[in-house]
Design a protein around this motif. Structure first.
Motif, PDB file in Angstrom:
ATOM      1  N   LEU A   1      36.182  43.233  44.417  1.00  0.00           N
ATOM      2  CA  LEU A   1      36.683  44.601  44.988  1.00  0.00           C
ATOM      3  C   LEU A   1      37.294  44.069  46.679  1.00  0.00           C
ATOM      4  O   LEU A   1      38.502  44.526  46.784  1.00  0.00           O
TER       5      LEU A   1
ATOM      6  N   LYS B   1      37.391  50.115  42.671  1.00  0.00           N
ATOM      7  CA  LYS B   1      38.487  49.381  42.246  1.00  0.00           C
ATOM      8  C   LYS B   1      39.714  50.014  41.694  1.00  0.00           C
ATOM      9  O   LYS B   1      41.145  49.822  42.277  1.00  0.00           O
TER      10      LYS B   1
ATOM     11  N   GLU C   1      43.495  50.504  43.893  1.00  0.00           N
ATOM     12  CA  GLU C   1      44.730  49.794  43.498  1.00  0.00           C
ATOM     13  C   GLU C   1      45.667  51.121  43.434  1.00  0.00           C
ATOM     14  O   GLU C   1      46.930  51.099  43.514  1.00  0.00           O
TER      15      GLU C   1
ATOM     16  N   PHE D   1      32.643  42.572  36.693  1.00  0.00           N
ATOM     17  CA  PHE D   1      33.491  43.167  38.224  1.00  0.00           C
ATOM     18  C   PHE D   1      32.328  43.031  39.361  1.00  0.00           C
ATOM     19  O   PHE D   1      31.026  43.307  38.889  1.00  0.00           O
TER      20      PHE D   1
ATOM     21  N   ILE E   1      40.508  42.437  46.182  1.00  0.00           N
ATOM     22  CA  ILE E   1      41.643  43.410  45.940  1.00  0.00           C
ATOM     23  C   ILE E   1      41.946  44.349  47.040  1.00  0.00           C
ATOM     24  O   ILE E   1      43.267  44.576  47.282  1.00  0.00           O
TER      25      ILE E   1
END
Length: 233
Positions: free
Chosen positions: A134, A78, A82, A129, A137
């Protein structure tokens, strides 16, 4: 500025040791914290008066992040996903390294809900999570790269065409097709250039291969993310 440069050097050195080090829960937490710190530093670097020292360390930074791409811990993945989006927005992703990071996002757009994550390192989490988060994202990140960062167009095209063929990326087909549609929409005035770019690369599938693959993908009209609709667009 000197302190920030030394912080970056320490971060890169630690990340380069991650794949060979004996991974413990505390070490993974440390790596995750460093990734988040780097994310924030890149966001702030534009405001520094002198960024030459930072720019000179970009290759070192990219190599350090690349060394973590095989890490299976979801929280690390993750943080990396990002970070990739932030690096792209500041023009860090160029050449083969840029393609490698784009493929990382595509790979995680293809995460399956049924996949079992039994790796011990998956126990290291930041809050609640799961793979579905994931995947979301990475899907959002890939779309952001496509729509909001013009500098990424020369990396995404025609690379995304290559991402349609592998069976491992089948679950990412809807997002990949949507990104391709957006690229074509933004570059509609240079369609001839886009075609020549495809022909210039031997690793890009030919039109017949792409057509056959998309027809196969259309067999499941109820696939998630409106896959059939995205293909037909």
């Amino acid at each position: 500025m000197q302190a920030k440069g030394r912080t970056l050097e320490c971060w890169c050195a630690l990340c380069s040791q991650a794949p060979t080090a004996q991974v413990s829960s505390s070490f993974l937490h440390f790596i995750i914290s460093l990734l988040i710190c780097l994310h924030d530093l890149i966001c702030l670097h534009f405001h520094w008066r002198s960024s030459e020292a930072w720019h000179s360390k970009r290759p070192l930074l990219l190599e350090a992040v690349k060394s973590l791409l095989d890490e299976q811990n979801l929280a690390v993945q993750k943080a990396i996903s990002e970070l990739i989006v932030v690096m792209a927005s500041h023009c860090y992703l160029i050449g083969p390294s840029g393609e490698l990071f784009v493929e990382y996002l595509v790979r995680h757009c293809a995460l399956s809900d049924q996949k079992k994550y039994v790796n011990e390192s998956s126990k290291v989490k930041i809050g609640a999570f799961c793979p579905t988060e994931l995947r979301a994202i990475c899907e959002k990140g890939l779309l952001l790269l496509t729509i909001t960062i013009p500098e990424m167009q020369h990396i995404l095209w025609p690379l995304l065409l290559k991402m349609i063929i592998p069976r491992a990326y089948t679950s990412a087909a809807a997002t990949v097709c949507r990104c391709i549609s957006e690229l074509c929409r933004h570059r509609s005035s240079s369609s001839n250039v886009m075609l020549s770019e495809c022909k210039a690369r031997d690793d890009i599938p030919n039109p017949e291969e792409l057509f056959a693959r998309l027809v196969v993908l259309l067999h499941d009209p109820l696939a998630r993310e409106q896959q059939a609709t995205q293909i037909l667009m």
